[in-house]
Write an enzyme that holds these catalytic residues in place. Structure first.
Site, PDB file in Angstrom:
ATOM      1  N   HIS A 130       0.836  -1.200   0.000  1.00 14.49           N
ATOM      2  CA  HIS A 130       0.000   0.000   0.000  1.00 14.49           C
ATOM      3  C   HIS A 130       0.875   1.255   0.000  1.00 14.49           C
ATOM      4  O   HIS A 130       0.633   2.196  -0.774  1.00 14.49           O
ATOM      5  CB  HIS A 130      -0.913  -0.017   1.230  1.00 14.49           C
ATOM      6  CG  HIS A 130      -1.792   1.178   1.366  1.00 14.49           C
ATOM      7  ND1 HIS A 130      -3.073   1.221   0.862  1.00 14.49           N
ATOM      8  CD2 HIS A 130      -1.570   2.388   1.947  1.00 14.49           C
ATOM      9  CE1 HIS A 130      -3.602   2.410   1.145  1.00 14.49           C
ATOM     10  NE2 HIS A 130      -2.702   3.122   1.796  1.00 14.49           N
ATOM     11  N   GLU A 131       1.885   1.275   0.854  1.00 16.14           N
ATOM     12  CA  GLU A 131       2.780   2.432   0.903  1.00 16.14           C
ATOM     13  C   GLU A 131       3.582   2.557  -0.392  1.00 16.14           C
ATOM     14  O   GLU A 131       3.829   3.665  -0.873  1.00 16.14           O
ATOM     15  CB  GLU A 131       3.719   2.321   2.110  1.00 16.14           C
ATOM     16  CG  GLU A 131       3.024   2.308   3.464  1.00 16.14           C
ATOM     17  CD  GLU A 131       2.197   3.565   3.729  1.00 16.14           C
ATOM     18  OE1 GLU A 131       2.512   4.630   3.157  1.00 16.14           O
ATOM     19  OE2 GLU A 131       1.224   3.475   4.502  1.00 16.14           O
ATOM     20  N   HIS A 134       1.429   4.412  -2.856  1.00 15.68           N
ATOM     21  CA  HIS A 134       1.403   5.866  -2.700  1.00 15.68           C
ATOM     22  C   HIS A 134       2.614   6.509  -3.378  1.00 15.68           C
ATOM     23  O   HIS A 134       2.511   7.601  -3.955  1.00 15.68           O
ATOM     24  CB  HIS A 134       1.386   6.236  -1.220  1.00 15.68           C
ATOM     25  CG  HIS A 134       0.051   6.105  -0.558  1.00 15.68           C
ATOM     26  ND1 HIS A 134      -1.112   6.612  -1.113  1.00 15.68           N
ATOM     27  CD2 HIS A 134      -0.321   5.529   0.622  1.00 15.68           C
ATOM     28  CE1 HIS A 134      -2.126   6.355  -0.306  1.00 15.68           C
ATOM     29  NE2 HIS A 134      -1.682   5.696   0.738  1.00 15.68           N
ATOM     30  N   GLU A 189      -6.439   6.491  -1.561  1.00 13.44           N
ATOM     31  CA  GLU A 189      -6.403   5.289  -0.721  1.00 13.44           C
ATOM     32  C   GLU A 189      -6.838   4.059  -1.511  1.00 13.44           C
ATOM     33  O   GLU A 189      -6.234   2.990  -1.407  1.00 13.44           O
ATOM     34  CB  GLU A 189      -7.309   5.478   0.500  1.00 13.44           C
ATOM     35  CG  GLU A 189      -6.802   6.483   1.512  1.00 13.44           C
ATOM     36  CD  GLU A 189      -5.541   6.009   2.225  1.00 13.44           C
ATOM     37  OE1 GLU A 189      -5.068   4.889   1.971  1.00 13.44           O
ATOM     38  OE2 GLU A 189      -5.024   6.775   3.047  1.00 13.44           O
TER      39      GLU A 189
END
Length: 284
Positions: A130-131, A134, A189
């Site tokens: 997930h990071e 980003h 997100e």
């Protein structure tokens, strides 16, 4: 348009202090510079700022040594995921009970030991993915602009001889805190979740861990610091579960489908216009 609005807001904040005889012109000038930077940040500037911000964040935390069980576990989890295309990632653990993780635009990814204690290996892989998302989708670039804009506004306030100015002056060193606290949008997100879900599937990890990780985060409550920048984990878990069951598609697939529909509609209109032109030419 977004850049123009951002610049106008920053300049408006400066105008409110520019003509006051008690204005600190140095701070007002710095605020103006930050306002322009917030709009005109290049990729290279983002990288430089990210490197400095990462170093500052590391200096304020207790970084797990290579011999730590947390560092060894993280090393095992990330494996060879240090390079993805042109992106380079670096990973470290902060020895703190806080349930948190964050990324910087230079590929820095930091995970807190409190989060590692709470999650299984595959759940941690989802958070890491997930990071990574980003970073890959340049969501951090936007956060840097927000942080710079916030810096410009604070300096504009601090330039005045007032109680508000005194409060703002005490916050001038909080750029990194503002950066880490700037909230991602719901769309960002979802995009990062989708990136991680694809990452999990491609690497052969247990993709269902994406759902269980988000459900665990949902138990922390809305006021938790991690959720201030990573909101609505419960709804995100439901959305990913729908994808795993084949009942929903990713944001990228939605955009692709929308583009195909739009392209089809445009082609239909073009063909109608061409047909009309041919008909008119026949009449003439």
């Amino acid at each position: 348009m977004h850049n123009i609005i951002l610049l106008l807001l920053c300049l408006l904040s400066l105008c409110t202090v520019g003509c006051d005889e008690n204005t600190d012109m140095r701070l007002a000038t710095e605020a103006g510079i930050d306002a322009v930077r917030a709009v005109a940040l290049t990729d290279k500037a983002v990288q430089r700022m990210a490197v400095r911000s990462s170093a500052y964040a590391d200096s304020k935390q207790r970084v797990a040594p290579a011999t730590s069980k947390y560092a060894r576990r993280l090393q095992r989890l990330v494996g060879d995921h240090y390079q993805t295309g042109e992106l380079t990632f670096n990973y470290k653990v902060y020895l703190a009970q806080e349930v948190n993780a964050f990324a910087m635009a230079d590929g820095t990814i930091r995970v807190y030991s409190g989060l590692m204690d709470m999650f299984t290996d595959d759940e941690l892989r989802f958070v890491i993915g997930h990071e990574m998302g980003h970073v890959a989708m340049k969501h951090i670039h936007k956060k840097l602009r927000i942080a710079y804009a916030s810096s410009a506004v604070r300096k504009a306030i601090a330039a005045t001889d007032s109680t508000a100015g005194e409060i703002a002056r005490s916050q001038l060193g909080g750029f990194v805190k503002v950066l880490l606290g700037a909230q991602f949008s719901q769309l960002e997100e979802k995009e990062a979740d989708d990136y991680s879900l694809i990452f999990m599937r491609e690497q052969g990890y247990a993709a269902q861990a994406a759902v269980t990780a988000l459900k665990k985060l949902a138990t922390l409550g809305n006021n938790h610091s991690f959720l201030s920048s990573h909101p609505a984990p419960g709804k995100r878990a439901e959305r990913l579960q729908q994808q795993l069951e084949g009942k929903a598609v990713s944001i990228a697939d939605q955009k692709k489908g929308l583009w195909e529909k739009t392209k089809g509609a445009v082609l239909m209109v073009v063909n109608l216009l061409l047909g009309l032109l041919r008909w008119l030419a026949g009449l003439l």
